[in-house]
Design a protein around this motif. Structure first.
Motif, PDB file in Angstrom:
ATOM      1  N   UNK A   1      -4.893  -9.112  -3.883  1.00 55.99           N
ATOM      2  CA  UNK A   1      -5.522  -7.800  -4.017  1.00 55.99           C
ATOM      3  C   UNK A   1      -6.844  -7.896  -4.762  1.00 55.99           C
TER       4      UNK A   1
ATOM      5  N   UNK B   1       2.248  13.219  -5.261  1.00 49.33           N
ATOM      6  CA  UNK B   1       2.717  11.931  -4.761  1.00 49.33           C
ATOM      7  C   UNK B   1       2.961  12.032  -3.269  1.00 49.33           C
ATOM      8  N   UNK B   2       2.638  10.999  -2.580  1.00 50.33           N
ATOM      9  CA  UNK B   2       2.851  10.998  -1.137  1.00 50.33           C
ATOM     10  C   UNK B   2       1.739  11.674  -0.370  1.00 50.33           C
TER      11      UNK B   2
ATOM     12  N   UNK C   1      -6.720   2.007  -0.649  1.00 56.15           N
ATOM     13  CA  UNK C   1      -6.571   0.702  -0.007  1.00 56.15           C
ATOM     14  C   UNK C   1      -7.520   0.573   1.173  1.00 56.15           C
TER      15      UNK C   1
ATOM     16  N   UNK D   1       4.396   3.885  -4.022  1.00 55.38           N
ATOM     17  CA  UNK D   1       3.796   4.884  -4.881  1.00 55.38           C
ATOM     18  C   UNK D   1       3.873   4.413  -6.318  1.00 55.38           C
ATOM     19  N   UNK D   2       2.926   4.775  -7.128  1.00 59.65           N
ATOM     20  CA  UNK D   2       2.945   4.370  -8.525  1.00 59.65           C
ATOM     21  C   UNK D   2       4.192   4.864  -9.227  1.00 59.65           C
ATOM     22  N   UNK D   3       4.687   4.054 -10.075  1.00 55.90           N
ATOM     23  CA  UNK D   3       5.853   4.453 -10.853  1.00 55.90           C
ATOM     24  C   UNK D   3       7.136   4.319 -10.072  1.00 55.90           C
TER      25      UNK D   3
ATOM     26  N   UNK E   1      -5.978   2.972  -9.172  1.00 55.53           N
ATOM     27  CA  UNK E   1      -4.909   3.715  -8.529  1.00 55.53           C
ATOM     28  C   UNK E   1      -3.918   4.160  -9.600  1.00 55.53           C
ATOM     29  N   UNK E   2      -4.049   5.372 -10.040  1.00 54.51           N
ATOM     30  CA  UNK E   2      -3.219   5.916 -11.113  1.00 54.51           C
ATOM     31  C   UNK E   2      -3.069   4.914 -12.258  1.00 54.51           C
TER      32      UNK E   2
ATOM     33  N   UNK F   1      -3.074   9.060  -1.485  1.00 54.77           N
ATOM     34  CA  UNK F   1      -4.143   8.571  -2.374  1.00 54.77           C
ATOM     35  C   UNK F   1      -4.229   7.049  -2.343  1.00 54.77           C
ATOM     36  N   UNK F   2      -3.065   6.412  -2.507  1.00 51.56           N
ATOM     37  CA  UNK F   2      -3.069   4.946  -2.550  1.00 51.56           C
ATOM     38  C   UNK F   2      -3.563   4.369  -1.231  1.00 51.56           C
TER      39      UNK F   2
ATOM     40  N   UNK G   1      -4.022  -1.499 -10.662  1.00 53.77           N
ATOM     41  CA  UNK G   1      -2.752  -1.014 -10.121  1.00 53.77           C
ATOM     42  C   UNK G   1      -2.125  -0.007 -11.078  1.00 53.77           C
ATOM     43  N   UNK G   2      -1.159   0.771 -10.586  1.00 60.47           N
ATOM     44  CA  UNK G   2      -0.430   1.662 -11.498  1.00 60.47           C
ATOM     45  C   UNK G   2       0.351   0.887 -12.558  1.00 60.47           C
ATOM     46  N   UNK G   3       0.944  -0.228 -12.166  1.00 62.65           N
ATOM     47  CA  UNK G   3       1.557  -1.115 -13.159  1.00 62.65           C
ATOM     48  C   UNK G   3       0.735  -2.394 -13.148  1.00 62.65           C
TER      49      UNK G   3
ATOM     50  N   UNK H   1       0.803  -1.199   0.000  1.00 62.97           N
ATOM     51  CA  UNK H   1       0.000   0.000   0.000  1.00 62.97           C
ATOM     52  C   UNK H   1       0.849   1.269   0.000  1.00 62.97           C
TER      53      UNK H   1
ATOM     54  N   UNK I   1       1.660   4.411   8.320  1.00 62.63           N
ATOM     55  CA  UNK I   1       2.544   3.343   7.875  1.00 62.63           C
ATOM     56  C   UNK I   1       3.747   3.313   8.812  1.00 62.63           C
TER      57      UNK I   1
ATOM     58  N   UNK J   1      -6.471  -2.399   3.428  1.00 58.93           N
ATOM     59  CA  UNK J   1      -5.855  -2.038   4.699  1.00 58.93           C
ATOM     60  C   UNK J   1      -6.976  -1.724   5.680  1.00 58.93           C
TER      61      UNK J   1
END
Lengths: 436, 245
Positions: A396, B44-45, B53, A191-193, B170-171, B48-49, B93-95, A188, B19, B59
């Motif tokens: 997930x 970022x940071x 979750x 971060x993306x990327x 998520x992105x 959001x994720x 997922x982002x990827x 979780x 976290x 989570x």
């Protein structure tokens, strides 16, 4: 020093695996020393001593196999983004892994030396009574260079094999979506990327899937029809394995028919076989080991055949995917099991009693069997670590954990179901010529 | 406990999450209406994720409440949350994390098969969605042989094929080039609208948020309406760069 620090901070299971390597190395070192002691005590009987030394090759090979598997599965020697950034890439980590392997093997060798000296009575304190008198050369001075050379064999062989297996390779690079070293399983907090597929991340350790060149994967239209469907080619060892097993059985049968060949004593108080019989036996074991990956792949294929549901699909395909990694140690386990079974059969037939071997034979058998099993388990752990990303992704999307566990159980069950009868059959066939 | 408004499919109140001690969410409250596309924006940071979750039950929120269809998610056992994820939620997922040993259509059909749908029905649905997303011709290939954009489309097809109540993205376009990005986003939003799927879309880009019905901005783990950053000081009388190390 950094290697030591990294090694010291490892997880308990990793330390247990290293301890296993040390124990195997100690066993092999002790066997080597005992062969040496026999040679010292019997200067006239050099063929016997050479034969004893030659028999040590089997535990040595098993120990090196285990050490390489442990080095590959070691998370500390896997390339990590943070360490790559400061210049500790796959190459440097390979050196670390070699050092760790050499260290654990050297510890084992030292333990073997201590035990050997203790049994000989060279150390203060009374040596225990033992039945190894003719292998210890008690009372004779122990030449230092020879001892050191013998004890260095295991660490050197294990380190060189580990370095060869972990050397950074360009073709091991994976452009797959699931980079094994990419972050904490997409947790979780990731971060993306943030998973740029660090060059060679997690690939030097693991991933023997060299596979077909992926030159044409850039454009969808230009893909050959087959590339995508079978990204992981099926292991091609099955014909070779069958051929070698058949050749071994044939050699054995022919040699057993003609008992005038050069006789070689088997370790333990076992029936002496000719060199031909032993060569045939070794070929049979080699054939089983060669056929391991292909048999594993076949198991996976059978599991997911005929309109599979999600459980059979996941377990079968997973087995096919991991055939290269799991199959080889599995084949070795089968070979060892078949050898052990055949020896027990032959012994029982010859002596009409349950097998009872000397301490050195038992030690050698323990080292070989233990190493084979430990290697298989380590390979399984490595495969599991490599698939952590996929498992996390499955969880997930809501796959129940019980499903994944049942898939693993199903995999193990299928392997046992296919390989156990096969091993038994090969062992029976191998023992057959010696029983007459 | 205050029951959430009826038209909200998801409703969160005062969510907190850390976290390992570093705060990710510090009191986020929001509601997601049925059938809408909600963009969660922020750098970022900004959490959001973590927010996605928590909302999807991946989570457990450390404090605060989450209601899904007027049922409290924050009190559910992990097994129930897992079932909820399997049967009502989708995740992108982002990827694209696809299962490498399964073919593309099997990947897309996986959530359906996990729900117990028969193989044939799951296959038909998955192939329909793959056709809709223009990747029907690689249905029998392994994901490893596909370009990244195609893999991401497979991941989207996998999420949509199961017809989830809420889809968490998520992105989804973070690893794609701009052309693919626009295409993927358009496909995703169109499919969601035409099938009445609620989408919670995390994104860093303002232009992505324009595709959404509503957007919620996050900053440092809080919902913000307007960002009050200190005004830029006039440059006169100040060195352009006065960094000294």
């Amino acid at each position: 020093m950094l290697a030591l620090r990294l090694a010291r901070r490892a997880h308990v299971l990793v330390q247990v695996r290293r301890l296993l390597v040390a124990a195997a190395s100690a066993g092999t070192g002790f066997l080597l020393l005992c062969a040496f002691g026999y040679a010292l005590a019997h200067p006239g009987a050099s063929p016997g001593a050479a034969l004893r030394l030659a028999w040590c090759a089997v535990p040595l090979a098993a120990t090196v196999h285990l050490a390489v598997a442990v080095a590959r599965a070691d998370p500390a020697t896997r390339p990590r983004p943070g360490l790559s950034a400061v210049g500790l890439g796959p190459g440097r980590l390979m050196v670390f892994s070699v050092l760790t392997t050499a260290l654990s093997c050297a510890l084992g060798s030292a333990a073997a030396l201590l035990l050997f000296l203790h049994l000989r009575g060279d150390l203060p304190g009374t040596p225990p009574r033992n039945s190894l008198a003719d292998a210890l050369a008690a009372g004779l001075p122990l030449p230092l260079p020879a001892t050191v050379t013998l004890l260095a064999v295991v660490p050197l062989a294990a380190s060189v094999a580990g370095a060869l297996s972990l050397r950074p390779r360009e073709d091991a690079r994976r452009d797959a979506p699931t980079g094994p070293g990419a972050g904490p399983a997409g947790g979780p907090g990731a971060e993306p990327g943030a998973e740029p597929g660090t060059p060679g991340a997690g690939t030097a350790a693991g991933n023997r899937r060299v596979g077909k060149p992926r030159a044409a994967t850039g454009r969808q239209g230009a893909l050959p029809a087959d590339t995508g469907t079978h990204a992981v080619p099926a292991p091609s060892g099955l014909p070779w394995g069958i051929a070698v097993v058949a050749a071994g059985l044939t050699t054995e049968t022919y040699a057993a028919r003609d008992p005038r060949g050069a006789r070689l004593d088997l370790p333990g108080d076992l029936v002496a076989g000719t060199a031909g019989v032993l060569a045939g036996w070794a070929l049979t074991a080699l054939g089983l080991a060669l056929a391991g990956p292909a048999l594993t792949h076949l198991c996976g294929r059978l599991l997911q055949a005929a309109r599979p549901g999600v459980l059979r699909l996941l377990s079968g395909r997973g087995l096919q995917e991991e055939a290269g990694r799991i199959g080889r140690p599995l084949g070795v386990v089968c070979a060892v099991a078949s050898g052990a079974y055949a020896i027990a059969r032959v012994y029982a037939e010859a002596h009409d009693a349950p097998p009872a071997f000397g301490p050195l034979s038992v030690l050698g058998a323990l080292v070989v069997a233990g190493c084979a099993l430990a290697t298989l388990l380590t390979a399984a752990v490595e495969a599991r670590g490599d698939r952590a990303d996929t498992t996390a992704a499955l969880l997930r999307i809501g796959a129940p954990a019980t499903l994944l566990r049942s898939a693993a159980l199903l995999r193990a069950g299928a392997l046992v179901l296919v390989l156990a009868p096969l091993t038994w059959l090969v062992a029976e066939l191998a023992a057959l010529p010696l029983l007459r | 406990m205050v029951a959430p408004p009826d038209n909200d499919v998801l409703w969160a109140r005062a969510l907190h999450f850390q976290h390992n001690g570093s705060p990710a969410l510090t009191g986020v409250s929001l509601g997601v209406r049925d059938g809408e596309i909600l963009a969660v924006t922020g750098p970022r940071g900004s959490g959001k994720t973590t927010l996605l979750s928590c909302l999807s039950g991946l989570l457990p929120a450390q404090s605060g409440e989450i209601w899904f269809n007027s049922k409290p998610m924050h009190t559910m056992r992990p097994m129930r949350r897992e079932r909820l994820r399997r049967e009502r939620f989708g995740w992108i997922d982002p990827v694209p994390h696809l299962v490498p040993e399964l073919t593309v259509w099997e990947n897309a059909a996986l959530p359906l098969m996990l729900r117990g749908t028969g193989r044939r029905a799951a296959r038909t649905t998955a192939r329909e969605w793959l056709e809709r997303l223009d990747i029907g011709d690689c249905a029998r290939k392994r994901p490893r042989g596909l370009p990244a954009a195609a893999r991401q489309r497979v991941a989207i097809a996998r999420a949509l094929a199961a017809a989830p109540t809420v889809l968490f993205a998520d992105e989804p376009t973070a690893s794609l080039h701009r052309a693919d990005r626009a295409h993927v986003l358009r496909t995703l939003t169109t499919a969601a609208r035409s099938h009445g799927i609620t989408v919670v879309l995390a994104t860093t880009e303002p232009e992505t948020a324009t595709l959404a019905d509503r957007s919620v901005a996050l900053l440092d783990g809080r919902c913000v309406q307007t960002v009050h950053l200190p005004p830029a000081a006039e440059s006169e009388g100040r060195a352009a760069c006065s960094l000294s190390v």
